[in-house]
Design an enzyme around this catalytic site. Structure first.
Site, PDB file in Angstrom:
ATOM      1  N   HIS A  92       0.850  -1.204   0.000  1.00 18.35           N
ATOM      2  CA  HIS A  92       0.000   0.000   0.000  1.00 18.35           C
ATOM      3  C   HIS A  92       0.876   1.241   0.000  1.00 18.35           C
ATOM      4  CE1 HIS A  92       0.443   0.961   4.370  1.00 18.35           C
ATOM      5  NE2 HIS A  92       0.442  -0.351   4.537  1.00 18.35           N
ATOM      6  N   ASP A  94      -0.393   4.475   0.843  1.00 14.16           N
ATOM      7  CA  ASP A  94      -0.794   5.488   1.806  1.00 14.16           C
ATOM      8  C   ASP A  94      -0.064   5.270   3.124  1.00 14.16           C
ATOM      9  OD1 ASP A  94      -2.437   3.101   2.189  1.00 14.16           O
ATOM     10  OD2 ASP A  94      -3.495   4.261   3.722  1.00 14.16           O
ATOM     11  N   ASP A 125       6.545   1.158   6.410  1.00 13.04           N
ATOM     12  CA  ASP A 125       5.140   0.773   6.288  1.00 13.04           C
ATOM     13  C   ASP A 125       4.400   1.749   5.375  1.00 13.04           C
ATOM     14  OD1 ASP A 125       2.645  -0.318   6.714  1.00 13.04           O
ATOM     15  OD2 ASP A 125       2.408   0.498   8.728  1.00 13.04           O
ATOM     16  N   GLU A 156      -5.094   1.675   2.926  1.00 11.76           N
ATOM     17  CA  GLU A 156      -4.973   0.600   3.911  1.00 11.76           C
ATOM     18  C   GLU A 156      -4.921   1.144   5.327  1.00 11.76           C
ATOM     19  OE1 GLU A 156      -3.220  -2.354   6.599  1.00 11.76           O
ATOM     20  OE2 GLU A 156      -2.374  -0.406   6.053  1.00 11.76           O
ATOM     21  N   GLU A 157      -4.170   2.232   5.529  1.00 12.80           N
ATOM     22  CA  GLU A 157      -4.039   2.774   6.877  1.00 12.80           C
ATOM     23  C   GLU A 157      -5.343   3.380   7.391  1.00 12.80           C
ATOM     24  OE1 GLU A 157      -1.693   1.882   8.459  1.00 12.80           O
ATOM     25  OE2 GLU A 157       0.231   2.037   7.456  1.00 12.80           O
ATOM     26  N   HIS A 422       3.838   3.381  12.432  1.00 13.36           N
ATOM     27  CA  HIS A 422       2.711   4.146  12.985  1.00 13.36           C
ATOM     28  C   HIS A 422       3.151   5.148  14.045  1.00 13.36           C
ATOM     29  CE1 HIS A 422      -0.782   1.279  11.699  1.00 13.36           C
ATOM     30  NE2 HIS A 422       0.199   1.300  10.805  1.00 13.36           N
TER      31      HIS A 422
END
Length: 454
Positions: A92, A94, A125, A156-157, A422
């Site tokens: 992903h 994003d 990520d 996705e996030e 994150h």
């Protein structure tokens, strides 16, 4: 020979040759703040999708940017040679919001190397996942031994709200014998992993109301419950004294086969001296096989601006991670019932759903999985991949399992336990990234050798 035309040593040399350009392109991706959350500039997500599409076109793929009511995803395809299997490569583009910028040691959207790690939001990520796919394609050039479909998601996030529609609309184009999802974590630096299970997730908001307006804390304080104290008391009912989740009706999936040394876990988590771990049982049980519950944020007056007044309403965002085998709808109903049943002092409690995702269990058997193990073992100089569970959630894996039941799913890692995905100062270990790129290149070659048999 790892393929009919390219030897293992030639593939190693090809990956080494491509890595400088792969890193440069990764740094360019990191500079794009593509955040799919509400309130952010979504033109940056569009820009991110365009950048990914350009990278895939450079690998001689037929590329489309697609959407289904949400943020843009990118699909790139290259047909299989006669008789060869097709591999779907997922990542992903994003990223998460950066949070408090003061906690970052360098600009979040500027890739910076320190001590062998590349820092920046999305560096691990999951823009490293995208570039691992690109590295493998570049290493093979025109000699790619399998068919490839690359699917790079754009939200996705933020919960993958439109993913199921995208998969349904492009199902024929995405059909594959093997699905490689490069969005997990390796066991340690120098030790690869294959993921066997992931927890599900339910996120929601709980709001407590005790008054119809704010009132003087001295004139009314004592008999009148303020909403913030009431909310704190309600949240405290969600765990027992040992820190186990105390909500009836959530599933426990049983013991894990791998142990996580407590001193290593505490160090990797950054736990302060004297702070106890929550729950009971071995750490991997608590981390992979049991439910977990966390308060992610609270809406209430900021301390610097808070008047001497009793707060009439307070709101918290809660995330529940569900053990493999649990049901997300039933779990949400159980937590909602718990909160309503434990409302302190007759307070009005309302629970509002945000998003959810299913847990999953992944079968790691058969010749195509053996091909993956062999590729990992070679890339990590003889170290066997550890079969791990993951405490986080990738809900769409269950969707892939449902829509492509014959495909072998491999959940691989671009992150390591120190990546801080994150959080502030997210980073990618560059040495491990080189191994990931080699492993994926070898994986494609060995899947071609294994053929389409499961």
């Amino acid at each position: 020979m790892t393929s009919p035309t390219i030897t293992e040593s030639e593939l190693r040399a090809a990956v080494a040759r491509e890595l400088p350009g792969v890193r440069a392109d990764l740094e360019r991706l990191v500079r794009i703040p593509g955040i799919a959350f509400e309130g952010f500039d979504h033109t940056q997500v569009e820009r991110s999708a365009e950048a990914v599409a350009e990278l895939l076109r450079g690998c001689s793929l037929d590329v489309r940017i697609v959407r289904s009511g949400g943020q843009p995803a990118v699909i790139g395809t290259r047909p299989a040679p006669p008789g060869a299997p097709t591999v779907l490569l997922y990542a992903h583009h994003d990223v998460q919001p950066v949070g408090d910028r003061s906690l970052w040691e360098s600009e979040p959207f500027e890739a910076v190397e320190r001590d062998g790690r590349l820092y920046g939001r999305g560096a691990a990520d999951d823009k490293a996942g995208i570039m691992a796919h690109v590295a493998a394609l570049r290493a093979f050039g025109d000699a790619l031994p399998v068919g490839v479909v690359i699917f790079v998601e754009g939200e996705e996030e933020y919960g993958s709200d439109s993913l199921e529609r995208l998969l349904a609309e492009h199902r024929d184009a995405l059909a594959a014998d093997v699905i490689v999802i490069a969005d997990s974590v390796n066991w340690d630096i120098g030790v690869p992993a294959l993921t066997t299970s992931l927890r599900g997730v339910v996120n929601f908001f709980v709001e407590v109301r005790t008054l119809d307006h704010a009132i003087h804390s001295g004139m009314f304080g004592g008999p009148v419950p303020d909403a913030l104290t009431t909310l704190a008391r309600l949240l405290s009912t969600l765990h027992d004294d040992a820190g186990n989740v105390a909500v009836d009706g959530l599933t426990d999936a049983g013991p894990a086969a791998v142990e996580y040394p407590q001193d290593r876990f505490r160090a990797e988590a950054g736990l302060l001296d004297g702070v106890s771990l929550l729950g009971t049982g071995q750490i991997t049980d608590r981390l992979w096989r049991k439910p977990a519950l966390a308060v992610l944020g609270i809406d209430a007056p900021a301390t610097a601006e808070a008047p001497n007044a009793l707060v009439p309403a307070a709101k918290a965002k809660i995330s529940v991670r569900l053990a493999p085998g649990d049901d997300r709808k039933r779990a949400y109903a159980a937590v909602q019932a718990h909160l309503e049943r434990h409302a302190p002092w007759g307070a009005q409690v309302s629970v509002t759903f945000e998003h959810d995702g299913d847990p999953c269990v992944i079968d790691l058997s058969g010749p195509l999985v053996d091909a993956a193990r062999s590729a990992f073992r070679t890339a990590w100089d003889g170290t066997e991949p550890v079969e791990i569970g993951v405490g986080g959630s990738i809900p769409f894996i269950a969707t892939f399992q449902e829509m492509f039941p014959q495909a072998v799913i491999l959940v691989t890692g671009v992150e390591d336990p120190h990546a801080r995905a994150h959080g502030p100062n997210e980073s990618l270990h560059l040495g491990e990234f080189a191994r990931v790129c080699l492993a994926e290149t070898l994986l494609l070659a060995r899947v071609a050798e294994a053929g389409t048999g499961h």
